[in-house]
Design a protein around this motif. Structure first.
Motif, PDB file in Angstrom:
ATOM      1  N   MET A 187      -3.283   2.440  -1.144  1.00  0.00           N
ATOM      2  CA  MET A 187      -3.088   4.026  -1.079  1.00  0.00           C
ATOM      3  C   MET A 187      -1.903   3.663  -0.636  1.00  0.00           C
ATOM      4  O   MET A 187      -1.163   2.991   0.490  1.00  0.00           O
ATOM      5  N   GLY A 188      -0.744   4.410  -1.419  1.00  0.00           N
ATOM      6  CA  GLY A 188       0.484   4.541  -1.029  1.00  0.00           C
ATOM      7  C   GLY A 188       1.499   5.044  -1.949  1.00  0.00           C
ATOM      8  O   GLY A 188       1.191   4.919  -3.087  1.00  0.00           O
ATOM      9  N   ASP A 189       2.697   4.975  -2.340  1.00  0.00           N
ATOM     10  CA  ASP A 189       4.339   5.164  -3.080  1.00  0.00           C
ATOM     11  C   ASP A 189       4.532   4.069  -3.989  1.00  0.00           C
ATOM     12  O   ASP A 189       4.767   2.611  -3.234  1.00  0.00           O
ATOM     13  N   SER A 190       3.992   3.678  -5.241  1.00  0.00           N
ATOM     14  CA  SER A 190       3.874   2.714  -6.146  1.00  0.00           C
ATOM     15  C   SER A 190       5.997   2.220  -6.039  1.00  0.00           C
ATOM     16  O   SER A 190       6.157   1.125  -5.842  1.00  0.00           O
ATOM     17  N   TYR A 191       6.535   3.284  -5.501  1.00  0.00           N
ATOM     18  CA  TYR A 191       8.401   3.230  -5.382  1.00  0.00           C
ATOM     19  C   TYR A 191       8.321   2.845  -3.899  1.00  0.00           C
ATOM     20  O   TYR A 191       9.124   1.468  -3.935  1.00  0.00           O
ATOM     21  N   GLU A 192       7.359   2.616  -3.300  1.00  0.00           N
ATOM     22  CA  GLU A 192       7.968   1.758  -1.704  1.00  0.00           C
ATOM     23  C   GLU A 192       6.812   0.220  -1.217  1.00  0.00           C
ATOM     24  O   GLU A 192       7.220  -0.438  -1.052  1.00  0.00           O
ATOM     25  N   LEU A 193       5.729   0.321  -2.266  1.00  0.00           N
ATOM     26  CA  LEU A 193       4.264  -0.726  -1.695  1.00  0.00           C
ATOM     27  C   LEU A 193       5.610  -1.842  -3.402  1.00  0.00           C
ATOM     28  O   LEU A 193       4.971  -3.161  -2.465  1.00  0.00           O
ATOM     29  N   VAL A 194       5.716  -1.033  -4.560  1.00  0.00           N
ATOM     30  CA  VAL A 194       5.849  -2.439  -4.843  1.00  0.00           C
ATOM     31  C   VAL A 194       7.279  -3.413  -4.436  1.00  0.00           C
ATOM     32  O   VAL A 194       7.237  -5.065  -4.756  1.00  0.00           O
ATOM     33  N   PRO A 195       8.468  -3.150  -4.053  1.00  0.00           N
ATOM     34  CA  PRO A 195       8.982  -3.868  -3.175  1.00  0.00           C
ATOM     35  C   PRO A 195       8.309  -4.613  -1.813  1.00  0.00           C
ATOM     36  O   PRO A 195       9.095  -5.948  -2.001  1.00  0.00           O
ATOM     37  N   THR A 196       7.091  -4.774  -1.523  1.00  0.00           N
ATOM     38  CA  THR A 196       7.242  -5.354  -0.690  1.00  0.00           C
ATOM     39  C   THR A 196       5.696  -6.600  -1.493  1.00  0.00           C
ATOM     40  O   THR A 196       5.425  -7.608  -0.106  1.00  0.00           O
ATOM     41  N   PHE A 197       5.888  -6.856  -2.598  1.00  0.00           N
ATOM     42  CA  PHE A 197       5.358  -7.619  -2.959  1.00  0.00           C
ATOM     43  C   PHE A 197       5.883  -8.663  -3.633  1.00  0.00           C
ATOM     44  O   PHE A 197       6.804  -9.108  -4.131  1.00  0.00           O
ATOM     45  N   GLU A 198       5.464 -10.208  -3.463  1.00  0.00           N
ATOM     46  CA  GLU A 198       5.600 -11.551  -3.602  1.00  0.00           C
ATOM     47  C   GLU A 198       6.691 -11.367  -5.324  1.00  0.00           C
ATOM     48  O   GLU A 198       5.583 -10.514  -5.802  1.00  0.00           O
ATOM     49  N   SER A 199       7.933 -12.214  -5.719  1.00  0.00           N
ATOM     50  CA  SER A 199       8.436 -12.028  -6.592  1.00  0.00           C
ATOM     51  C   SER A 199       7.256 -12.776  -7.395  1.00  0.00           C
ATOM     52  O   SER A 199       6.646 -13.786  -7.471  1.00  0.00           O
ATOM     53  N   ASP A 200       7.074 -12.784  -8.998  1.00  0.00           N
ATOM     54  CA  ASP A 200       6.748 -13.168  -9.648  1.00  0.00           C
ATOM     55  C   ASP A 200       5.260 -13.278  -9.680  1.00  0.00           C
ATOM     56  O   ASP A 200       4.156 -14.333  -9.958  1.00  0.00           O
ATOM     57  N   SER A 201       4.334 -12.867  -9.453  1.00  0.00           N
ATOM     58  CA  SER A 201       3.120 -12.453  -9.097  1.00  0.00           C
ATOM     59  C   SER A 201       1.902 -11.475  -9.911  1.00  0.00           C
ATOM     60  O   SER A 201       1.322 -11.413 -10.040  1.00  0.00           O
ATOM     61  N   PHE A 202       2.786 -11.285 -11.043  1.00  0.00           N
ATOM     62  CA  PHE A 202       1.371 -10.768 -11.951  1.00  0.00           C
ATOM     63  C   PHE A 202       2.225 -10.765 -13.547  1.00  0.00           C
ATOM     64  O   PHE A 202       3.055 -10.989 -13.444  1.00  0.00           O
ATOM     65  N   SER A 203       0.521 -11.323 -14.442  1.00  0.00           N
ATOM     66  CA  SER A 203       0.592 -11.298 -15.262  1.00  0.00           C
ATOM     67  C   SER A 203       1.171 -10.321 -16.371  1.00  0.00           C
ATOM     68  O   SER A 203       2.075 -10.383 -17.399  1.00  0.00           O
ATOM     69  N   ARG A 204       0.710  -9.003 -16.044  1.00  0.00           N
ATOM     70  CA  ARG A 204       0.599  -7.797 -16.807  1.00  0.00           C
ATOM     71  C   ARG A 204       0.857  -6.427 -15.933  1.00  0.00           C
ATOM     72  O   ARG A 204       0.234  -6.922 -15.226  1.00  0.00           O
TER      73      ARG A 204
END
Length: 281
Positions: A187-204
């Protein structure tokens, strides 16, 4: 049994059957997922679990073309909520088959000449196969996350609005969103949450944001750069925009194509059949 959920479609079937003198009808108690026998009399409709509806209640459901209803002991309740967080009204919108959601008057799926689930399949087909970790930037009713989880290793899905999640919990078609262990909800704002994810962590990545007027920041170069960063090399991003051939979406599309390329995506391909574009890393 689970809560009975009905729309004007089931209400019309009940009214028609009663008018024709029928005393029993096969009816879906969950917006088309299954069928049960329902008994009809002058008093109303009687379901196998003991639930009953008066003809007055059934007529009220039949008159509402934009809201589904839950059948409860106290009566019928429209599946809608005013979200304090976003100051927007959310409601479960009936269609001929799979329900959609209305938020602030905007439909969250294509529903003209297409079913919301078919709409979901078209989006996913643009970046198939769904493999590895998948990011879904806007949960909504969870159809994208549910379909992606059929083949993906894990699906991370983000929902901004608790009101929308409340509606999803009451939608029979969304239940896998809450029971599938492969789906992780944030739950949260993608604009704020996506920057907290590790680089190169999703295939799609499936980026299916609300319309530009409701969430312009999710169409920004800054956000596209974050999507590029978290996507693995060789990964694919589907970005839903709207009818690429319409005047309004055409303007948004041109801007989005330009900013996606500026963000680093090597190739961006239009997919008018899915109302969006695919960007490759």
């Amino acid at each position: 049994m689970a809560t009975i959920t009905l729309s004007y479609i089931q209400a019309e079937a009940l009214l028609k059957a009663f008018q024709q003198g029928q005393v029993k009808i096969q009816l879906s108690p969950d917006l088309g997922l299954s069928m049960v026998p329902v008994m009809l009399s002058a008093e109303g409709a009687f379901f196998p679990g003991g639930e009953q509806l008066s003809w007055e209640q059934i007529e009220k459901i039949q008159r509402s073309k934009v809201t589904c209803f839950a059948v409860e002991a106290a009566g019928i309740r429209p599946i809608q909520i005013f979200s304090e967080e976003t100051n927007r009204m959310c409601s479960l919108l009936p269609t001929k088959r799979t329900p959609s959601m209305l938020i602030a008057g905007f439909t969250m799926h294509r529903i003209v000449d297409i079913d919301p689930m078919e709409d979901t399949h078209k989006k996913i087909a643009t970046i198939a196969p769904m493999v590895g970790r998948v990011l879904d930037t806007a949960t909504g009713l969870g159809y994208t996350a549910i379909e992606a989880a059929r083949t993906a290793e894990q699906v991370v899905t983000i929902e901004l609005d608790p009101g929308a999640q409340t509606i999803a919990r009451q939608n029979p078609w969304s239940q896998s969103l809450f029971t599938n262990p492969k789906i992780q909800q944030l739950m949260g704002d993608s604009y704020e949450l996506v920057p907290t994810f590790e680089s190169d962590s999703f295939s799609r990545i499936v980026h299916d944001p609300p319309v530009f007027s409701l969430a312009g920041e999710l169409y920004s170069r800054v956000f596209y750069q974050e999507l590029y960063r978290v996507l693995k090399k060789g990964g694919r991003l589907f970005h839903y925009i709207g009818d690429l051939n319409s005047k309004s979406s055409g303007t948004v599309t041109r801007g989005a194509l330009k900013r996606l390329q500026e963000a680093g995506f090597s190739r961006v391909v239009r997919h008018p059949e899915a109302f969006g574009v695919v960007a490759y890393k």
